[in-house]
Design an enzyme around this catalytic site. Structure first.
Site, short mmCIF file in Angstrom:
data_model
loop_
_atom_site.label_atom_id
_atom_site.label_comp_id
_atom_site.label_asym_id
_atom_site.label_seq_id
_atom_site.Cartn_x
_atom_site.Cartn_y
_atom_site.Cartn_z
N THR A 11 -2.33 1.64 -15.04
CA THR A 11 -2.65 0.23 -15.29
C THR A 11 -3.98 -0.21 -14.68
OG1 THR A 11 -1.41 -0.56 -13.37
CG2 THR A 11 -0.21 -0.41 -15.47
N GLY A 12 -4.66 0.69 -14.00
CA GLY A 12 -5.97 0.36 -13.43
C GLY A 12 -7.08 0.76 -14.39
N TYR A 60 -7.36 3.22 -16.20
CA TYR A 60 -6.88 3.82 -17.46
C TYR A 60 -6.45 2.76 -18.48
CZ TYR A 60 -7.02 8.57 -15.49
OH TYR A 60 -7.42 9.77 -14.96
N GLY A 92 -9.18 4.34 -7.11
CA GLY A 92 -7.87 3.70 -7.13
C GLY A 92 -6.87 4.35 -6.19
N VAL A 93 -5.62 4.40 -6.64
CA VAL A 93 -4.54 4.94 -5.82
C VAL A 93 -4.77 6.42 -5.50
CG1 VAL A 93 -2.93 5.56 -7.70
CG2 VAL A 93 -2.04 4.90 -5.48
N ASP A 94 -5.34 7.15 -6.43
CA ASP A 94 -5.62 8.58 -6.25
C ASP A 94 -6.55 8.80 -5.05
OD1 ASP A 94 -5.69 11.33 -6.76
OD2 ASP A 94 -7.10 11.16 -8.42
N ASP A 123 0.85 -1.18 0.00
CA ASP A 123 0.00 0.00 0.00
C ASP A 123 0.89 1.24 0.00
OD1 ASP A 123 -1.67 2.14 0.65
OD2 ASP A 123 -2.69 1.07 2.27
N ILE A 124 0.86 2.00 -1.07
CA ILE A 124 1.74 3.16 -1.21
C ILE A 124 1.49 4.21 -0.14
CG2 ILE A 124 0.31 4.50 -2.83
CD1 ILE A 124 3.01 4.97 -4.42
N ASN A 163 -5.82 12.28 -11.49
CA ASN A 163 -6.55 12.71 -12.69
C ASN A 163 -6.24 14.20 -12.88
OD1 ASN A 163 -8.52 14.31 -11.18
ND2 ASN A 163 -9.42 12.35 -10.59
#
Length: 179
Positions: free
Chosen positions: A125-126, A128, A35-37, A13-14, A27
């Protein structure tokens, strides 16, 4: 020469990484998303959002391939570098170059701010839909090439969220020399 000591690959987990900066696959509005954002904005708190809003009011939307920096808010990382990855559209819309720009511009911003450790997610890679194997190759090659010509040492970690990306990045990491 770049070795396994300069680049790490982990699954995790970043938002939990204790590095100078983590990279957000943002975005163009910089307002958080899925997602990560979304995870970074939730974990980092409202300070990150407020700083993103200041950036937007100053410069407008963040273009694909560009990068901006905010504090880390409540995250263990001191900074968040927000970069807008390309949406995969069959590869005919400069997606590869735009993805390469995400990594290069993030690293340039890191150097400018004296950042010595940075963690990247698997950009685009998610949702997008950038093909994972191709994205991993671009990410790894771009980072390796950048580090080889950079006088300032930067430790890079690729944080993989899913098993498929983790396996792809591990395979590329194994090709690096040990020292």
């Amino acid at each position: 020469m770049i070795s396994k000591e300069n680049i790490r690959v982990i699954k995790g987990d970043i938002t939990k990484e204790s590095v100078d900066a983590i990279v957000n696959a943002a975005n163009s509005s910089l307002m958080g998303g899925s997602g990560v954002d979304g995870a970074i904005h939730r974990a980092g708190g409202k300070r990150i959002l407020e700083e993103c809003m200041e950036i937007i009011s100053r410069q407008g939307k963040c273009q694909t391939g560009e990068a901006v920096i905010t504090s880390g808010g409540n995250l263990p990382a001191k900074y968040v570098i927000h970069t807008v990855g390309p949406v995969w559209n069959g590869g005919n819309n400069q997606e590869r170059q735009k993805l390469k720009n995400c990594y290069n511009n993030s690293l340039e911003l890191a150097l400018k701010h004296g950042i010595q450790s940075i963690a990247f997610p698997n950009i685009s890679t998610g949702i997008y839909r950038f093909p994972k194997e191709e994205a991993a190759g671009i990410a790894f090659t771009t980072v390796k090439n950048f580090l080889e010509v950079t006088p300032s040492p930067v430790d890079v970690t690729f944080i993989c969220y899913d098993d498929e990306n983790f396996a792809l990045y591990q395979k590329l990491h194994q090709q690096l020399p040990d020292h």
